[in-house]
Design a protein around this motif. Sequence first.
Motif, PDB file in Angstrom:
ATOM      1  N   SER A  49       0.843  -1.202   0.000  1.00  6.57           N
ATOM      2  CA  SER A  49       0.000   0.000   0.000  1.00  6.57           C
ATOM      3  C   SER A  49       0.871   1.242   0.000  1.00  6.57           C
ATOM      4  O   SER A  49       2.074   1.174   0.198  1.00  6.57           O
ATOM      5  CB  SER A  49      -0.921   0.002   1.224  1.00  6.57           C
ATOM      6  N   GLY A  50       0.231   2.389  -0.213  1.00  8.48           N
ATOM      7  CA  GLY A  50       0.971   3.644  -0.124  1.00  8.48           C
ATOM      8  C   GLY A  50       1.186   4.348  -1.437  1.00  8.48           C
ATOM      9  O   GLY A  50       1.868   5.368  -1.489  1.00  8.48           O
ATOM     10  N   LEU A  51       0.601   3.824  -2.531  1.00  8.56           N
ATOM     11  CA  LEU A  51       0.754   4.473  -3.834  1.00  8.56           C
ATOM     12  C   LEU A  51      -0.589   4.942  -4.374  1.00  8.56           C
ATOM     13  O   LEU A  51      -1.619   4.291  -4.176  1.00  8.56           O
ATOM     14  CB  LEU A  51       1.399   3.526  -4.852  1.00  8.56           C
ATOM     15  N   SER A  52      -0.565   6.073  -5.056  1.00  4.21           N
ATOM     16  CA  SER A  52      -1.722   6.575  -5.800  1.00  4.21           C
ATOM     17  C   SER A  52      -1.390   6.509  -7.283  1.00  4.21           C
ATOM     18  O   SER A  52      -0.235   6.683  -7.675  1.00  4.21           O
ATOM     19  CB  SER A  52      -2.037   8.022  -5.398  1.00  4.21           C
ATOM     20  N   TYR A  53      -2.419   6.270  -8.091  1.00  4.76           N
ATOM     21  CA  TYR A  53      -2.208   6.087  -9.530  1.00  4.76           C
ATOM     22  C   TYR A  53      -3.078   7.054 -10.329  1.00  4.76           C
ATOM     23  O   TYR A  53      -4.218   7.351  -9.951  1.00  4.76           O
ATOM     24  CB  TYR A  53      -2.545   4.650  -9.944  1.00  4.76           C
ATOM     25  N   PHE A  54      -2.539   7.524 -11.447  1.00  9.53           N
ATOM     26  CA  PHE A  54      -3.291   8.328 -12.403  1.00  9.53           C
ATOM     27  C   PHE A  54      -3.171   7.657 -13.771  1.00  9.53           C
ATOM     28  O   PHE A  54      -2.054   7.367 -14.225  1.00  9.53           O
ATOM     29  CB  PHE A  54      -2.746   9.755 -12.484  1.00  9.53           C
ATOM     30  N   LEU A  55      -4.308   7.419 -14.423  1.00  7.05           N
ATOM     31  CA  LEU A  55      -4.313   6.805 -15.747  1.00  7.05           C
ATOM     32  C   LEU A  55      -4.135   7.895 -16.804  1.00  7.05           C
ATOM     33  O   LEU A  55      -4.932   8.830 -16.885  1.00  7.05           O
ATOM     34  CB  LEU A  55      -5.629   6.055 -15.978  1.00  7.05           C
ATOM     35  N   LEU A  56      -3.103   7.766 -17.617  1.00  6.15           N
ATOM     36  CA  LEU A  56      -2.786   8.775 -18.634  1.00  6.15           C
ATOM     37  C   LEU A  56      -3.249   8.373 -20.029  1.00  6.15           C
ATOM     38  O   LEU A  56      -3.668   9.214 -20.818  1.00  6.15           O
ATOM     39  CB  LEU A  56      -1.275   9.036 -18.651  1.00  6.15           C
ATOM     40  N   SER A  57      -3.165   7.081 -20.345  1.00  5.05           N
ATOM     41  CA  SER A  57      -3.611   6.587 -21.652  1.00  5.05           C
ATOM     42  C   SER A  57      -4.007   5.129 -21.520  1.00  5.05           C
ATOM     43  O   SER A  57      -3.536   4.419 -20.620  1.00  5.05           O
ATOM     44  CB  SER A  57      -2.508   6.743 -22.704  1.00  5.05           C
ATOM     45  N   GLY A  58      -4.893   4.675 -22.421  1.00  4.98           N
ATOM     46  CA  GLY A  58      -5.328   3.293 -22.406  1.00  4.98           C
ATOM     47  C   GLY A  58      -6.545   3.051 -21.529  1.00  4.98           C
ATOM     48  O   GLY A  58      -7.239   3.991 -21.125  1.00  4.98           O
ATOM     49  N   VAL A  59      -6.800   1.772 -21.232  1.00  2.00           N
ATOM     50  CA  VAL A  59      -7.982   1.367 -20.468  1.00  2.00           C
ATOM     51  C   VAL A  59      -7.560   0.407 -19.360  1.00  2.00           C
ATOM     52  O   VAL A  59      -6.806  -0.544 -19.599  1.00  2.00           O
ATOM     53  CB  VAL A  59      -9.028   0.686 -21.371  1.00  2.00           C
ATOM     54  N   LEU A  60      -8.048   0.652 -18.147  1.00  2.00           N
ATOM     55  CA  LEU A  60      -7.803  -0.227 -17.012  1.00  2.00           C
ATOM     56  C   LEU A  60      -9.088  -0.935 -16.607  1.00  2.00           C
ATOM     57  O   LEU A  60     -10.183  -0.364 -16.687  1.00  2.00           O
ATOM     58  CB  LEU A  60      -7.302   0.565 -15.805  1.00  2.00           C
ATOM     59  N   SER A  61      -8.939  -2.189 -16.171  1.00  2.00           N
ATOM     60  CA  SER A  61     -10.035  -2.903 -15.532  1.00  2.00           C
ATOM     61  C   SER A  61      -9.848  -2.772 -14.028  1.00  2.00           C
ATOM     62  O   SER A  61      -8.786  -3.117 -13.501  1.00  2.00           O
ATOM     63  CB  SER A  61     -10.011  -4.379 -15.940  1.00  2.00           C
ATOM     64  N   LEU A  62     -10.858  -2.262 -13.338  1.00  2.26           N
ATOM     65  CA  LEU A  62     -10.776  -2.037 -11.896  1.00  2.26           C
ATOM     66  C   LEU A  62     -11.708  -2.986 -11.160  1.00  2.26           C
ATOM     67  O   LEU A  62     -12.894  -3.117 -11.522  1.00  2.26           O
ATOM     68  CB  LEU A  62     -11.168  -0.595 -11.562  1.00  2.26           C
ATOM     69  N   GLN A  63     -11.183  -3.643 -10.145  1.00  3.04           N
ATOM     70  CA  GLN A  63     -11.999  -4.517  -9.302  1.00  3.04           C
ATOM     71  C   GLN A  63     -12.261  -3.814  -7.983  1.00  3.04           C
ATOM     72  O   GLN A  63     -11.332  -3.529  -7.218  1.00  3.04           O
ATOM     73  CB  GLN A  63     -11.270  -5.843  -9.052  1.00  3.04           C
ATOM     74  N   THR A  64     -13.514  -3.483  -7.713  1.00  5.58           N
ATOM     75  CA  THR A  64     -13.911  -2.758  -6.507  1.00  5.58           C
ATOM     76  C   THR A  64     -14.965  -3.568  -5.755  1.00  5.58           C
ATOM     77  O   THR A  64     -15.462  -4.576  -6.277  1.00  5.58           O
ATOM     78  CB  THR A  64     -14.495  -1.382  -6.866  1.00  5.58           C
ATOM     79  N   PRO A  65     -15.316  -3.170  -4.540  1.00  6.30           N
ATOM     80  CA  PRO A  65     -16.357  -3.899  -3.798  1.00  6.30           C
ATOM     81  C   PRO A  65     -17.690  -3.958  -4.544  1.00  6.30           C
ATOM     82  O   PRO A  65     -18.483  -4.873  -4.314  1.00  6.30           O
ATOM     83  CB  PRO A  65     -16.481  -3.087  -2.505  1.00  6.30           C
ATOM     84  N   GLU A  66     -17.938  -3.010  -5.438  1.00  9.78           N
ATOM     85  CA  GLU A  66     -19.191  -2.992  -6.192  1.00  9.78           C
ATOM     86  C   GLU A  66     -19.126  -3.874  -7.435  1.00  9.78           C
ATOM     87  O   GLU A  66     -20.134  -4.060  -8.119  1.00  9.78           O
ATOM     88  CB  GLU A  66     -19.542  -1.560  -6.617  1.00  9.78           C
ATOM     89  N   GLY A  67     -17.940  -4.398  -7.743  1.00 14.95           N
ATOM     90  CA  GLY A  67     -17.788  -5.229  -8.933  1.00 14.95           C
ATOM     91  C   GLY A  67     -16.705  -4.703  -9.856  1.00 14.95           C
ATOM     92  O   GLY A  67     -15.910  -3.830  -9.472  1.00 14.95           O
ATOM     93  N   GLU A  68     -16.669  -5.204 -11.066  1.00  9.68           N
ATOM     94  CA  GLU A  68     -15.641  -4.815 -12.033  1.00  9.68           C
ATOM     95  C   GLU A  68     -16.148  -3.691 -12.929  1.00  9.68           C
ATOM     96  O   GLU A  68     -17.310  -3.669 -13.331  1.00  9.68           O
ATOM     97  CB  GLU A  68     -15.236  -6.012 -12.896  1.00  9.68           C
ATOM     98  N   ARG A  69     -15.288  -2.734 -13.231  1.00  9.77           N
ATOM     99  CA  ARG A  69     -15.637  -1.662 -14.153  1.00  9.77           C
ATOM    100  C   ARG A  69     -14.400  -1.239 -14.931  1.00  9.77           C
ATOM    101  O   ARG A  69     -13.272  -1.576 -14.571  1.00  9.77           O
ATOM    102  CB  ARG A  69     -16.233  -0.460 -13.417  1.00  9.77           C
ATOM    103  N   ARG A  70     -14.630  -0.508 -16.004  1.00 13.18           N
ATOM    104  CA  ARG A  70     -13.534  -0.021 -16.837  1.00 13.18           C
ATOM    105  C   ARG A  70     -13.282   1.455 -16.599  1.00 13.18           C
ATOM    106  O   ARG A  70     -14.217   2.221 -16.373  1.00 13.18           O
ATOM    107  CB  ARG A  70     -13.859  -0.234 -18.323  1.00 13.18           C
ATOM    108  N   LEU A  71     -12.011   1.816 -16.655  1.00 18.25           N
ATOM    109  CA  LEU A  71     -11.618   3.219 -16.561  1.00 18.25           C
ATOM    110  C   LEU A  71     -10.883   3.578 -17.843  1.00 18.25           C
ATOM    111  O   LEU A  71      -9.850   2.976 -18.166  1.00 18.25           O
ATOM    112  CB  LEU A  71     -10.719   3.449 -15.344  1.00 18.25           C
ATOM    113  N   VAL A  72     -11.413   4.540 -18.576  1.00 15.17           N
ATOM    114  CA  VAL A  72     -10.863   4.924 -19.879  1.00 15.17           C
ATOM    115  C   VAL A  72     -10.131   6.251 -19.751  1.00 15.17           C
ATOM    116  O   VAL A  72     -10.675   7.227 -19.220  1.00 15.17           O
ATOM    117  CB  VAL A  72     -11.981   5.048 -20.935  1.00 15.17           C
ATOM    118  N   ALA A  73      -8.882   6.292 -20.200  1.00 13.69           N
ATOM    119  CA  ALA A  73      -8.104   7.530 -20.158  1.00 13.69           C
ATOM    120  C   ALA A  73      -8.796   8.615 -20.969  1.00 13.69           C
ATOM    121  O   ALA A  73      -9.360   8.355 -22.024  1.00 13.69           O
ATOM    122  CB  ALA A  73      -6.706   7.284 -20.712  1.00 13.69           C
TER     123      ALA A  73
END
Length: 367
Positions: A49-73
């Motif tokens: 732990s201890g890092l923060s992330y910023f998406l600059l380009s591309g697409v990430l798949s995020l797994q959260t307590p609410e389920g899976e979602r996509r994050l698009v730059a």
Amino acid sequence: MNKLLPPDLLHRLIPLNTLSPRYLQEIRHQLVPRALAAGEVLCDKQTPSGLSYFLLSGVLSLQTPEGERRLVAGSSESWHMLVSGARLSRACALDDVSVLCIDSEQLDRLVSWQHANADLLLELATAGELTDWLETLLENPLFAKVPPANIRDMLGRLEAIDMPAGQVLLREGEAGDCCYFLKSGRAEVMIGLGSAGQVVAELEVGACFGEEALLTDGPRNATVTLIEDACVLKLARENFVSLLKAPVVDELSLEQANALIEQGAQWLDVRLLEEYEQGHAPQALTMPLHLLRLKARLLKQDRLYVCYCDSGKRSASAVFLLTQLGFSAYPLQGGLDGLSAEDYATLLCERGHGYLARSGGRTERSG
């Protein structure tokens, strides 16, 4: 070789875009995009732990307590930072992506200090004081370690002294019993004694000097001489030591805060408006720390307020300010980062522009 982040992209990333050039300089080595290939994992439950992330380009798949979602730059959501932990258990690249990885604690500290200092400068400017020297002083790395509430206290303990050109303020090898800030004029720094002396730097308005001997409890490591008539501000050792100590602020657990809210207390969200709009507590007023002094006149003196932010740093500064202005306020213990994923989702259940304070203490839904 990786290149530094382009300024036009940096200006979109929240809350990175609120930092001054000096504070950005502190984390410059972290402002280098990192490339991930499709299928590569950015973070998961095994990632420290201890890092923060910023998406600059591309697409990430995020797994959260609410389920899976996509994050698009490029989307407005992608301009906000991601923090691994209870609210983000896994992030994986769906195609080739570029991300920033920044130390969460350092970023939060710099953002908190930036916003608190902005309020302090506003207060002094409103009172008709010239603040150019203080703006420069607050950019000193030393003051990134000083709790913002203490800086106000420090200003009341400074001894202003007018001195002529040629005055020696510090002598190499002597014991240190104070440090100085240069409010006007210039000074030169020399190392070495007698004929071996060599000028190594010139100090201008806003410079702080003499603090190293206080921090290390060692002798002065240089001689400082005024080269112009100047006004210097002297801070004694005992006041300098207390400057670095964090003030004690009574905090509330989420259970205690909710109990007070049920009895008529009011949530205050002291993060940036853009952060507030991503999710806020029910009927929480948006009161960004750097604007709090201006907006506090809209609050009610006879109402209790509970402040929150990400880590608790900004809300601690907000409580200190509100208390000075005659309000009753407490910060949420540990901030939002200290909540479980379930408590976080329950508390920050409203999105959008939300609620504003109006004259007379009225609360108005803005959208």
